[in-house]
Design a protein around this motif. Structure first.
Motif, mmCIF file in Angstrom:
data_model
loop_
_atom_site.group_PDB
_atom_site.id
_atom_site.type_symbol
_atom_site.label_atom_id
_atom_site.label_comp_id
_atom_site.label_asym_id
_atom_site.label_seq_id
_atom_site.Cartn_x
_atom_site.Cartn_y
_atom_site.Cartn_z
ATOM 1 N N HIS A 1 6.482 -5.121 -5.752
ATOM 2 C CA HIS A 1 7.533 -5.910 -6.390
ATOM 3 C C HIS A 1 7.706 -7.235 -5.632
ATOM 4 C CE1 HIS A 1 11.551 -7.065 -7.780
ATOM 5 N NE2 HIS A 1 11.411 -6.185 -8.768
ATOM 6 N N PRO A 2 7.959 -8.342 -6.339
ATOM 7 C CA PRO A 2 8.146 -9.631 -5.653
ATOM 8 C C PRO A 2 9.215 -9.601 -4.571
ATOM 9 C CG PRO A 2 7.909 -9.977 -8.010
ATOM 10 C CD PRO A 2 7.966 -8.494 -7.801
ATOM 11 N N ASP A 3 10.264 -8.798 -4.766
ATOM 12 C CA ASP A 3 11.324 -8.719 -3.756
ATOM 13 C C ASP A 3 10.825 -8.049 -2.479
ATOM 14 O OD1 ASP A 3 12.998 -9.954 -5.520
ATOM 15 O OD2 ASP A 3 14.114 -8.144 -6.062
ATOM 16 N N VAL A 4 9.873 -7.123 -2.623
ATOM 17 C CA VAL A 4 9.265 -6.492 -1.449
ATOM 18 C C VAL A 4 8.376 -7.504 -0.734
ATOM 19 C CG1 VAL A 4 7.691 -4.670 -0.658
ATOM 20 C CG2 VAL A 4 9.375 -4.182 -2.449
ATOM 21 N N GLN A 5 7.567 -8.234 -1.494
ATOM 22 C CA GLN A 5 6.693 -9.237 -0.897
ATOM 23 C C GLN A 5 7.498 -10.309 -0.167
ATOM 24 O OE1 GLN A 5 3.477 -10.703 -3.436
ATOM 25 N NE2 GLN A 5 3.758 -8.953 -4.803
ATOM 26 N N ALA A 6 8.648 -10.658 -0.717
ATOM 27 C CA ALA A 6 9.469 -11.708 -0.117
ATOM 28 C C ALA A 6 9.989 -11.318 1.257
ATOM 29 C CB ALA A 6 10.639 -12.046 -1.043
ATOM 30 N N ARG A 7 10.058 -10.027 1.545
ATOM 31 C CA ARG A 7 10.589 -9.548 2.830
ATOM 32 C C ARG A 7 9.483 -9.308 3.861
ATOM 33 N NH1 ARG A 7 15.475 -6.767 1.576
ATOM 34 N NH2 ARG A 7 15.579 -6.047 3.743
ATOM 35 N N ALA A 8 8.237 -9.509 3.468
ATOM 36 C CA ALA A 8 7.112 -9.252 4.364
ATOM 37 C C ALA A 8 6.630 -10.534 5.025
ATOM 38 C CB ALA A 8 5.968 -8.596 3.600
ATOM 39 N N GLY B 1 3.089 -1.787 3.555
ATOM 40 C CA GLY B 1 3.837 -1.038 2.551
ATOM 41 C C GLY B 1 3.882 -1.754 1.223
ATOM 42 N N ASP B 2 4.439 -1.070 0.224
ATOM 43 C CA ASP B 2 4.450 -1.645 -1.128
ATOM 44 C C ASP B 2 5.753 -1.407 -1.878
ATOM 45 O OD1 ASP B 2 4.026 1.202 -1.622
ATOM 46 O OD2 ASP B 2 3.484 0.603 -3.659
ATOM 47 N N ALA B 3 6.715 -0.727 -1.259
ATOM 48 C CA ALA B 3 7.914 -0.328 -2.011
ATOM 49 C C ALA B 3 9.177 -0.594 -1.206
ATOM 50 C CB ALA B 3 7.831 1.147 -2.412
ATOM 51 N N PHE B 4 10.320 -0.400 -1.857
ATOM 52 C CA PHE B 4 11.597 -0.706 -1.219
ATOM 53 C C PHE B 4 11.891 0.211 -0.037
ATOM 54 C CE2 PHE B 4 11.975 -2.630 -5.407
ATOM 55 C CZ PHE B 4 12.525 -3.874 -5.098
ATOM 56 N N LEU C 1 -0.186 -0.691 17.600
ATOM 57 C CA LEU C 1 0.068 0.378 16.630
ATOM 58 C C LEU C 1 0.080 -0.184 15.225
ATOM 59 C CD1 LEU C 1 0.977 3.339 15.969
ATOM 60 C CD2 LEU C 1 3.340 2.500 16.167
ATOM 61 N N ILE C 2 -0.684 0.437 14.333
ATOM 62 C CA ILE C 2 -0.685 0.130 12.902
ATOM 63 C C ILE C 2 0.021 1.271 12.186
ATOM 64 C CG2 ILE C 2 -2.145 0.031 10.847
ATOM 65 C CD1 ILE C 2 -4.232 -1.433 12.549
ATOM 66 N N VAL C 3 0.986 0.941 11.339
ATOM 67 C CA VAL C 3 1.725 1.947 10.574
ATOM 68 C C VAL C 3 1.520 1.665 9.091
ATOM 69 C CG1 VAL C 3 3.955 3.064 10.222
ATOM 70 C CG2 VAL C 3 3.464 1.932 12.405
ATOM 71 N N SER C 4 0.981 2.639 8.372
ATOM 72 C CA SER C 4 0.681 2.428 6.958
ATOM 73 C C SER C 4 1.419 3.408 6.061
ATOM 74 C CB SER C 4 -0.826 2.571 6.705
ATOM 75 O OG SER C 4 -1.119 2.411 5.322
ATOM 76 N N ASP C 5 2.018 2.872 5.027
ATOM 77 C CA ASP C 5 2.504 3.668 3.907
ATOM 78 C C ASP C 5 1.302 4.317 3.213
ATOM 79 O OD1 ASP C 5 4.190 4.487 1.639
ATOM 80 O OD2 ASP C 5 3.251 2.817 0.582
ATOM 81 N N LEU C 6 1.554 5.297 2.367
ATOM 82 C CA LEU C 6 0.467 5.959 1.646
ATOM 83 C C LEU C 6 0.408 5.505 0.192
ATOM 84 C CD1 LEU C 6 0.481 9.597 3.106
ATOM 85 C CD2 LEU C 6 -0.823 7.587 3.817
ATOM 86 N N ASP C 7 1.257 6.049 -0.678
ATOM 87 C CA ASP C 7 1.146 5.780 -2.111
ATOM 88 C C ASP C 7 1.347 4.304 -2.423
ATOM 89 O OD1 ASP C 7 0.922 8.541 -3.520
ATOM 90 O OD2 ASP C 7 2.494 8.809 -2.021
ATOM 91 N N GLY C 8 0.362 3.733 -3.115
ATOM 92 C CA GLY C 8 0.415 2.329 -3.484
ATOM 93 C C GLY C 8 -0.075 1.399 -2.388
ATOM 94 N N THR C 9 -0.363 1.954 -1.220
ATOM 95 C CA THR C 9 -0.829 1.145 -0.087
ATOM 96 C C THR C 9 -2.199 1.638 0.358
ATOM 97 O OG1 THR C 9 1.461 0.754 0.587
ATOM 98 C CG2 THR C 9 -0.249 0.337 2.233
ATOM 99 N N LEU C 10 -2.255 2.814 0.966
ATOM 100 C CA LEU C 10 -3.549 3.422 1.294
ATOM 101 C C LEU C 10 -4.077 4.243 0.124
ATOM 102 C CD1 LEU C 10 -5.774 4.063 3.382
ATOM 103 C CD2 LEU C 10 -4.402 6.045 4.070
ATOM 104 N N LEU C 11 -3.178 4.992 -0.534
ATOM 105 C CA LEU C 11 -3.580 5.828 -1.666
ATOM 106 C C LEU C 11 -3.405 5.050 -2.965
ATOM 107 C CD1 LEU C 11 -1.895 9.251 -0.793
ATOM 108 C CD2 LEU C 11 -4.258 8.556 -0.386
ATOM 109 N N LEU C 12 -4.473 4.904 -3.697
ATOM 110 C CA LEU C 12 -4.422 4.268 -5.010
ATOM 111 C C LEU C 12 -4.426 5.358 -6.063
ATOM 112 C CD1 LEU C 12 -6.985 1.381 -4.372
ATOM 113 C CD2 LEU C 12 -4.518 1.438 -3.925
ATOM 114 N N GLY C 13 -3.508 5.268 -7.023
ATOM 115 C CA GLY C 13 -3.404 6.329 -8.024
ATOM 116 C C GLY C 13 -3.012 7.652 -7.410
#
Length: 271
Positions: free
Chosen positions: A236-243, A214-217, A4-16
């Protein structure tokens, strides 16, 4: 194997907030073609996610309003979590006098107490009805169900407001910055992560058989569910740090998953 792949939308799949890269669209099609299921997990409501599915050209499971609602790909409801009346009435007034737009999410429409210039600017970003409801407070928790409340404005001021909200209501809510101008407030225990766990239970898929993007908190609760979490390089770097990994686009993450699954199949064949 990742099933299973789970994707966020805004900022991840949806740009702008609207655009989908053709490479990312194709990557999701390819994943489905190889037998991997797809789910979308977003702060947006289900009717908006259905429009994204139509745009991509796939049918996917749906975790909407940050986990307040979970639906199987065929539309079967799995989970529903909404605010109690007394709390949502209080929260609807929490930003009075502050330079924020208060946006309430029902099952299929956005609501605000009065129309404003800020609401007018926001409306084109939304893919579901958005209306002012004059008797909003009287109807909240009665005939108007609300699973999420958002405060829109300057992110610096929103971060300060977030701490105020958590100090006052922390036992009853979760609050996190979900976009560059948005603070989402949810009933305690309602999150993308809890929504994902409900979906996994329904599908009989283990967390380690799942990958999420994902891309957000508000995506961090998903990251905590599976060891295969991917943060966007723009986050955000804090989000990247948790991935588990950072990628520029969904297509890059799907390529990694393809390699991971190929390795798992080869290992199984050699046993």
């Amino acid at each position: 194997m990742i099933k299973l792949i789970v994707s966020d939308l805004d900022g991840t799949l949806l740009l702008g907030h609207k655009t989908i890269r053709s490479e990312d669209r194709q990557a999701l099609h390819d994943a489905i073609g190889r037998g991997t299921a797809v789910a979308f997990a977003s702060g947006r409501m289900r009717p908006e996610i259905l429009k994204v599915m139509e745009n991509v050209g796939i049918t996917a499971h749906c975790i909407s309003q940050n986990g307040a609602y979970v639906h199987a790909a065929g539309g079967e409801p799995i989970r529903h979590h909404a605010f109690e009346r007394e709390l949502i009435v209080e929260l609807s007034q929490a930003a009075a006098g502050l330079p924020f737009l208060t946006l309430l999410a029902g099952p299929d429409r956005y609501m605000t107490e009065r129309w404003s210039e800020h609401a007018q600017r926001l409306a084109p970003r939304l893919m579901a009805p958005f209306e002012a409801v004059e008797d909003l407070r009287e109807r909240l928790g009665r005939d108007l169900v609300c699973g999420k409340i958002s405060f829109m404005g300057d992110v610096g001021l929103l971060r300060e407001f977030q701490q105020t909200m958590l100090a006052q209501y922390g036992e009853a809510i979760d609050a996190y910055i979900s976009d560059i101008d948005c603070l989402d407030v949810m009933p305690k225990g309602s999150s993308k992560g809890s929504g994902l766990l409900a979906l996994l239970e329904k599908l009989n898929i283990r967390p380690e058989e799942t990958a999420c993007f994902g891309d957000a908190f508000n995506d961090l609760s998903m990251f905590a569910v599976t060891p295969h979490s991917f943060a966007m390089a723009s986050s955000h770097p804090d989000v990247q740090a948790r991935a588990f990994r950072t990628v520029s686009y969904i297509s890059e993450a799907v390529r990694w998953i393809d390699g991971y699954n190929a390795g798992a199949l080869a290992s199984a064949a050699n046993r």
